[in-house]
Design a protein around this motif. Structure first.
Motif, PDB file in Angstrom:
ATOM      1  N   ALA A 113       0.820  -1.213   0.000  1.00 35.98           N
ATOM      2  CA  ALA A 113       0.000   0.000   0.000  1.00 35.98           C
ATOM      3  C   ALA A 113       0.852   1.261   0.000  1.00 35.98           C
ATOM      4  N   ALA A 114       2.123   1.135   0.358  1.00 35.88           N
ATOM      5  CA  ALA A 114       3.021   2.285   0.430  1.00 35.88           C
ATOM      6  C   ALA A 114       3.774   2.539  -0.866  1.00 35.88           C
ATOM      7  N   LEU A 115       3.440   1.807  -1.941  1.00 32.84           N
ATOM      8  CA  LEU A 115       4.243   1.866  -3.161  1.00 32.84           C
ATOM      9  C   LEU A 115       3.680   2.715  -4.304  1.00 32.84           C
ATOM     10  N   PRO A 116       2.417   2.565  -4.703  1.00 31.46           N
ATOM     11  CA  PRO A 116       2.004   3.099  -6.009  1.00 31.46           C
ATOM     12  C   PRO A 116       2.184   4.601  -6.188  1.00 31.46           C
ATOM     13  N   GLU A 117       1.715   5.392  -5.251  1.00 33.86           N
ATOM     14  CA  GLU A 117       1.751   6.842  -5.427  1.00 33.86           C
ATOM     15  C   GLU A 117       3.188   7.359  -5.457  1.00 33.86           C
ATOM     16  N   VAL A 118       4.017   6.916  -4.522  1.00 32.80           N
ATOM     17  CA  VAL A 118       5.362   7.496  -4.427  1.00 32.80           C
ATOM     18  C   VAL A 118       6.265   7.011  -5.551  1.00 32.80           C
ATOM     19  N   VAL A 147       7.961  10.164  -1.276  1.00 28.96           N
ATOM     20  CA  VAL A 147       8.481  10.302  -2.639  1.00 28.96           C
ATOM     21  C   VAL A 147       9.998  10.345  -2.624  1.00 28.96           C
ATOM     22  N   GLY A 148      10.568  11.077  -1.679  1.00 30.23           N
ATOM     23  CA  GLY A 148      12.019  11.151  -1.580  1.00 30.23           C
ATOM     24  C   GLY A 148      12.647   9.796  -1.337  1.00 30.23           C
ATOM     25  N   SER A 149      12.047   9.009  -0.450  1.00 32.12           N
ATOM     26  CA  SER A 149      12.569   7.671  -0.156  1.00 32.12           C
ATOM     27  C   SER A 149      12.571   6.789  -1.397  1.00 32.12           C
ATOM     28  N   ALA A 150      11.490   6.876  -2.180  1.00 34.25           N
ATOM     29  CA  ALA A 150      11.423   6.119  -3.430  1.00 34.25           C
ATOM     30  C   ALA A 150      12.446   6.639  -4.431  1.00 34.25           C
ATOM     31  N   ALA A 151      12.563   7.948  -4.530  1.00 34.79           N
ATOM     32  CA  ALA A 151      13.461   8.546  -5.508  1.00 34.79           C
ATOM     33  C   ALA A 151      14.921   8.206  -5.215  1.00 34.79           C
ATOM     34  N   ILE A 152      15.313   8.219  -3.945  1.00 31.46           N
ATOM     35  CA  ILE A 152      16.690   7.855  -3.596  1.00 31.46           C
ATOM     36  C   ILE A 152      17.002   6.445  -4.077  1.00 31.46           C
ATOM     37  N   GLN A 153      16.101   5.524  -3.802  1.00 33.94           N
ATOM     38  CA  GLN A 153      16.342   4.142  -4.184  1.00 33.94           C
ATOM     39  C   GLN A 153      16.371   3.968  -5.699  1.00 33.94           C
ATOM     40  N   LEU A 154      15.508   4.691  -6.407  1.00 31.13           N
ATOM     41  CA  LEU A 154      15.519   4.610  -7.864  1.00 31.13           C
ATOM     42  C   LEU A 154      16.805   5.197  -8.438  1.00 31.13           C
ATOM     43  N   CYS A 155      17.257   6.312  -7.892  1.00 33.30           N
ATOM     44  CA  CYS A 155      18.516   6.896  -8.358  1.00 33.30           C
ATOM     45  C   CYS A 155      19.664   5.905  -8.173  1.00 33.30           C
TER      46      CYS A 155
END
Length: 320
Positions: A113-118, A147-155
């Motif tokens: 549930a914590a994944l799609p939006e971010v 969003v930041g947490s997701a973005a860091i991992q994607l980077c």
């Protein structure tokens, strides 16, 4: 069904009729729903749902498919997580079948549930709009957010070093633990970001307060994507510097995008991002989960700005 509404700055459970499941849609028995800043704004009456979408709170959820409309490949019983324009904080939700993704292998429904939006937000703005390439340097404001947490991992996963701005040394340590190279604390030494500049891409949910600094920190041909206005909506910019550096400044929202756009975005996520969860290269950053009866505490936790990662509301604890 029970559904969560924002009423005069508060949230309350109410009874709503269950929506019909039409062609190309699926009905999902909701297990959990992620909380986002949009929910805080909608609760306060500042961010109404787009025309034609549910006014029930909740932009993402996870659960189990309970009904399948004609034309969908999903099966009753499938575990899914969904990107929504609204309606996720309810006992069930009907969603365009293309806006759902399978729960990644090894993850619980609460984590999903914590994944799609971010992840949709981070992928859209960094990789689709900004065209981030391996090796390019990124600055993420509010780096410890969902969003930041997701973005860091994607980077990290796609080979782009990133730095962050955050509100405390603890949150900076959290971000470096996820893969950020370093960063600065807002209100103290934000200007120290100059030590890491120039940046090729800046992802900014703050807005006006950081506009002048963003322009200074960007490299020539840099891309600046603004996704929020936590720091205000009006700023003065040196347009000569904007032109001289050939900066691309984009304003971006996701909630009010049309169904086709979201379907293409979710397809891209499913192809490029979702497999990385199974490989252990991406992990949901679920800091706190709350029972449905504790919804006020859940919203207070998010509003406190002390959460690193995501807050999730457990709608049906028998599923999670």
């Amino acid at each position: 069904m029970k559904a969560l509404q924002g009423v005069e700055g508060q949230v309350e459970w109410c009874e709503r009729p269950a929506p019909a499941c039409d062609v190309g849609q699926i009905r999902v028995r909701v297990a959990a729903a992620g909380l986002n800043r949009a929910d805080l704004l909608q609760r306060a009456g500042l961010y109404p749902s787009p025309a034609g979408s549910s006014d029930v709170l909740g932009l993402e959820c996870s659960g189990v498919v309970s009904e399948v409309g004609a034309g969908s490949a999903w099966q009753v019983g499938d575990r899914v997580c969904c990107l929504l324009a609204g309606g996720g904080m309810a006992e069930e939700v009907v969603v365009d079948a293309r806006h759902a993704l399978p729960v990644p292998q090894g993850l619980s429904l609460a984590e999903a549930a914590a994944l799609p939006e971010v992840y949709a937000t981070a992928w859209l703005n960094l990789f689709q709009l900004a065209g981030l390439k391996p090796g390019e340097k990124v600055l993420l404001h509010a780096g410890a957010s969902g969003v930041g947490s997701a973005a860091i991992q994607l980077c990290k996963a796609f080979g782009s070093p990133c730095w962050v701005s955050v509100g405390s040394t603890e949150r900076l340590a959290y971000c470096t633990g996820l893969g950020a190279q370093g960063g600065a604390l807002r209100g103290e030494n934000l200007a120290s970001l100059r030590d890491f500049a120039p940046f090729d891409v800046i992802l900014d949910p703050v807005g006006a307060n950081y506009a002048e600094l963003n322009l200074e920190l960007l490299a020539r041909d840099g891309r600046w994507v603004n996704i929020g206005l936590m720091g205000g909506s009006k700023a003065q910019l040196d347009m000569a510097l904007l032109l001289g550096k050939r900066i691309q400044l984009s304003g971006s929202t996701l909630r009010n995008r049309d169904d086709e756009f979201k379907a293409a975005l979710l397809s891209d996520l499913g192809q490029h991002v979702w497999p990385l969860f199974g490989e252990g290269r991406l992990k949901p950053q679920l800091e706190q989960s709350f029972a449905a009866k504790d919804v006020q505490a859940a919203f207070a936790a998010l509003a406190s700005n002390q959460v690193a990662g995501k807050v999730v509301l457990l709608i049906d604890e028998s599923l999670v």
